[in-house]
Design a protein around this motif. Structure first.
Motif, PDB file in Angstrom:
ATOM      1  N   ASP A 184      -3.539  -6.082  13.576  1.00 52.46           N
ATOM      2  CA  ASP A 184      -4.675  -5.983  12.659  1.00 52.46           C
ATOM      3  C   ASP A 184      -4.253  -5.748  11.212  1.00 52.46           C
ATOM      4  OD1 ASP A 184      -6.499  -6.347  14.720  1.00 52.46           O
ATOM      5  OD2 ASP A 184      -6.617  -4.202  15.172  1.00 52.46           O
ATOM      6  N   VAL A 185      -2.957  -5.565  11.003  1.00 49.18           N
ATOM      7  CA  VAL A 185      -2.436  -5.350   9.642  1.00 49.18           C
ATOM      8  C   VAL A 185      -1.791  -6.643   9.158  1.00 49.18           C
ATOM      9  CG1 VAL A 185      -0.889  -4.016   8.179  1.00 49.18           C
ATOM     10  CG2 VAL A 185      -2.037  -2.906  10.105  1.00 49.18           C
ATOM     11  N   LYS A 186      -2.491  -7.348   8.298  1.00 47.18           N
ATOM     12  CA  LYS A 186      -2.003  -8.614   7.771  1.00 47.18           C
ATOM     13  C   LYS A 186      -1.289  -8.392   6.443  1.00 47.18           C
ATOM     14  CE  LYS A 186      -4.305 -10.460  11.159  1.00 47.18           C
ATOM     15  NZ  LYS A 186      -3.594 -10.854  12.406  1.00 47.18           N
ATOM     16  N   GLU A 187      -0.660  -9.445   5.953  1.00 50.36           N
ATOM     17  CA  GLU A 187       0.043  -9.363   4.668  1.00 50.36           C
ATOM     18  C   GLU A 187      -0.891  -8.913   3.549  1.00 50.36           C
ATOM     19  OE1 GLU A 187       2.289 -12.372   1.531  1.00 50.36           O
ATOM     20  OE2 GLU A 187       2.412 -12.797   3.682  1.00 50.36           O
ATOM     21  N   LYS A 188      -2.091  -9.443   3.539  1.00 54.57           N
ATOM     22  CA  LYS A 188      -3.040  -9.078   2.476  1.00 54.57           C
ATOM     23  C   LYS A 188      -3.428  -7.603   2.563  1.00 54.57           C
ATOM     24  CE  LYS A 188      -7.299 -10.447   4.914  1.00 54.57           C
ATOM     25  NZ  LYS A 188      -7.806  -9.069   5.044  1.00 54.57           N
ATOM     26  N   ASP A 189      -3.469  -7.061   3.789  1.00 54.59           N
ATOM     27  CA  ASP A 189      -3.793  -5.642   3.965  1.00 54.59           C
ATOM     28  C   ASP A 189      -2.685  -4.766   3.390  1.00 54.59           C
ATOM     29  OD1 ASP A 189      -6.174  -6.255   5.454  1.00 54.59           O
ATOM     30  OD2 ASP A 189      -4.896  -6.681   7.177  1.00 54.59           O
ATOM     31  N   VAL A 190      -1.439  -5.187   3.637  1.00 57.74           N
ATOM     32  CA  VAL A 190      -0.296  -4.449   3.100  1.00 57.74           C
ATOM     33  C   VAL A 190      -0.358  -4.424   1.582  1.00 57.74           C
ATOM     34  CG1 VAL A 190       2.224  -4.397   2.881  1.00 57.74           C
ATOM     35  CG2 VAL A 190       1.177  -4.956   5.087  1.00 57.74           C
ATOM     36  N   ARG A 191      -0.636  -5.569   0.986  1.00 59.26           N
ATOM     37  CA  ARG A 191      -0.689  -5.646  -0.472  1.00 59.26           C
ATOM     38  C   ARG A 191      -1.824  -4.792  -1.035  1.00 59.26           C
ATOM     39  NH1 ARG A 191       3.103  -9.104  -2.031  1.00 59.26           N
ATOM     40  NH2 ARG A 191       3.610 -10.886  -0.712  1.00 59.26           N
ATOM     41  N   GLU A 192      -2.959  -4.790  -0.373  1.00 58.51           N
ATOM     42  CA  GLU A 192      -4.088  -3.985  -0.844  1.00 58.51           C
ATOM     43  C   GLU A 192      -3.744  -2.495  -0.839  1.00 58.51           C
ATOM     44  OE1 GLU A 192      -7.432  -4.948   1.579  1.00 58.51           O
ATOM     45  OE2 GLU A 192      -7.687  -6.958   0.715  1.00 58.51           O
ATOM     46  N   ILE A 193      -2.917  -2.078   0.106  1.00 57.55           N
ATOM     47  CA  ILE A 193      -2.539  -0.665   0.224  1.00 57.55           C
ATOM     48  C   ILE A 193      -1.401  -0.298  -0.731  1.00 57.55           C
ATOM     49  CG2 ILE A 193      -1.474   1.026   1.786  1.00 57.55           C
ATOM     50  CD1 ILE A 193      -3.041  -0.362   4.071  1.00 57.55           C
ATOM     51  N   ILE A 194      -0.412  -1.177  -0.854  1.00 54.94           N
ATOM     52  CA  ILE A 194       0.802  -0.866  -1.618  1.00 54.94           C
ATOM     53  C   ILE A 194       0.683  -1.167  -3.111  1.00 54.94           C
ATOM     54  CG2 ILE A 194       3.272  -1.367  -1.867  1.00 54.94           C
ATOM     55  CD1 ILE A 194       2.707   0.196   0.635  1.00 54.94           C
ATOM     56  N   GLU A 195       0.009  -2.241  -3.471  1.00 53.58           N
ATOM     57  CA  GLU A 195      -0.051  -2.672  -4.873  1.00 53.58           C
ATOM     58  C   GLU A 195      -0.550  -1.595  -5.848  1.00 53.58           C
ATOM     59  OE1 GLU A 195       0.912  -5.473  -6.663  1.00 53.58           O
ATOM     60  OE2 GLU A 195       2.044  -5.854  -4.821  1.00 53.58           O
ATOM     61  N   PRO A 196      -1.534  -0.770  -5.485  1.00 58.09           N
ATOM     62  CA  PRO A 196      -2.024   0.239  -6.438  1.00 58.09           C
ATOM     63  C   PRO A 196      -0.964   1.223  -6.928  1.00 58.09           C
ATOM     64  CG  PRO A 196      -3.608  -0.053  -4.665  1.00 58.09           C
ATOM     65  CD  PRO A 196      -2.363  -0.808  -4.262  1.00 58.09           C
ATOM     66  N   TYR A 197       0.183   1.268  -6.259  1.00 56.93           N
ATOM     67  CA  TYR A 197       1.219   2.216  -6.661  1.00 56.93           C
ATOM     68  C   TYR A 197       2.114   1.667  -7.769  1.00 56.93           C
ATOM     69  CZ  TYR A 197      -0.452   5.066  -2.874  1.00 56.93           C
ATOM     70  OH  TYR A 197      -1.272   5.827  -2.079  1.00 56.93           O
ATOM     71  N   GLY A 198       1.750   0.499  -8.296  1.00 58.00           N
ATOM     72  CA  GLY A 198       2.394  -0.024  -9.496  1.00 58.00           C
ATOM     73  C   GLY A 198       3.906  -0.034  -9.480  1.00 58.00           C
ATOM     74  N   LYS A 199       4.505   0.654 -10.448  1.00 60.36           N
ATOM     75  CA  LYS A 199       5.967   0.612 -10.578  1.00 60.36           C
ATOM     76  C   LYS A 199       6.692   1.263  -9.409  1.00 60.36           C
ATOM     77  CE  LYS A 199       6.604   4.786 -13.427  1.00 60.36           C
ATOM     78  NZ  LYS A 199       7.170   5.282 -14.703  1.00 60.36           N
ATOM     79  N   TRP A 200       5.946   1.943  -8.533  1.00 59.96           N
ATOM     80  CA  TRP A 200       6.560   2.592  -7.372  1.00 59.96           C
ATOM     81  C   TRP A 200       6.324   1.815  -6.077  1.00 59.96           C
ATOM     82  CZ3 TRP A 200       9.918   5.577  -9.256  1.00 59.96           C
ATOM     83  CH2 TRP A 200       9.656   6.344 -10.397  1.00 59.96           C
ATOM     84  N   LYS A 201       5.689   0.665  -6.171  1.00 65.42           N
ATOM     85  CA  LYS A 201       5.308  -0.051  -4.947  1.00 65.42           C
ATOM     86  C   LYS A 201       6.514  -0.493  -4.109  1.00 65.42           C
ATOM     87  CE  LYS A 201       4.733  -4.475  -7.401  1.00 65.42           C
ATOM     88  NZ  LYS A 201       3.757  -5.493  -7.842  1.00 65.42           N
TER      89      LYS A 201
END
Length: 279
Positions: free
Chosen positions: A241-258
């Motif tokens: 249930d965890v797709k690539e787009k889900d990972v990006r939605e969760i990780i991207e907000p961390y900006g320079k620390w992603k």
């Protein structure tokens, strides 16, 4: 703050380094072509005698790059302190992202990891290093592109690289002909991915992992199974249930620390997966 032992634990066991007596030792190829083994004990660099000023500078900078010694971990931990990832700061405190000594080595090692487990990939990479690398004391220098180009297909098959051996052979030939540029230090991530994925054997996953591991770009392979599995464990979801787009939605907000966060999540998966499989 930096934890040498934890960082070394997450490095690819490729035969080019060893960790002994609290010291990390790495085989390095100096600009002159000379091979040395340089060390770092968590505080000081340990270099062989007889090196000139420029060679000493090169060795220290290379070890710093490999170990990520300039990583601002305090700021990273502050960034994730009020997030679902806060526990990772305690779990892996002091861990930095290891990098390859050269872009060429990085690409070869990333290709070897395509569609196989990390443990199996490490074994095939070590096979390649023993087959074509140069021995330096108790470790090996990673093979040059010329070393690998000189291997026959039969020799490459001995490494257990499978179909990946042909990718390595073909991309190495393009690299030697200067038709494949890996010195993408000044390129932005999107441009670099678009360029790299034009070459057969380099998909998006490979390009993203290469840029992170070889050039320390702030990027991560969002489609990686280990990363997706780590996210699933942390958020109580099923991996499917965890797709690539889900990972990006969760990780991207961390900006320079992603990129660093994605690495911590992947390490969490590696650490917990053996226990999960026992259940």
């Amino acid at each position: 703050m930096f934890d040498l032992k934890k960082t070394v634990h997450e490095m690819i066991r490729n035969g080019t380094w060893k960790f002994e007596g609290g010291v990390f030792y790495q085989a390095l190829r100096l600009p002159s072509g000379k091979l040395i083994v340089a060390g770092y004990d968590g505080e000081d660099f340990l270099l062989p005698g007889g090196l000139g000023k420029e060679d000493k500078k090169f060795a220290k900078e290379k070890l710093s790059f490999i170990l990520g010694l300039d990583t601002d971990l305090d700021s990273f931990y502050a960034e994730i302190s009020d997030s679902p990832f806060a526990f990772l700061a305690e779990e892996f405190r002091g861990l930095t992202v290891p990098a390859a000594p050269s872009p060429y080595q990085a690409l070869m090692e990333v290709i070897a990891q395509q569609q196989v487990s990390f443990d199996f990939a490490q074994k095939t990479i070590a096979n390649l290093v023993r087959l074509a690398g140069k021995r330096v004391g108790e470790v090996y220098a990673f093979p040059t592109a010329e070393d690998i180009a000189g291997l026959s297909e039969a020799e490459l098959r001995e490494t257990k690289l499978g179909y990946r051996a042909q990718y390595i052979k073909n991309l190495t030939a393009l690299y030697l002909k200067e038709k494949l540029n890996l010195d993408l230090w000044e390129w932005n991530v999107e441009e670099a991915i678009k360029y790299l994925t034009k070459f057969r054997g380099i998909g998006k996953w490979t390009a993203e992992l290469f840029l992170a591991y070889g050039l320390r770009k702030n990027v991560y392979p969002a489609g990686d199974l280990g990363l997706r599995r780590g996210i699933a464990k942390i958020f109580g979801k099923r991996v499917k249930d965890v797709k690539e787009k889900d990972v990006r939605e969760i990780i991207e907000p961390y900006g320079k620390w992603k990129g660093l966060l994605a690495f911590y999540v992947t390490c969490y998966d590696r650490k917990t997966e053996p226990e999960r499989r026992k259940k």
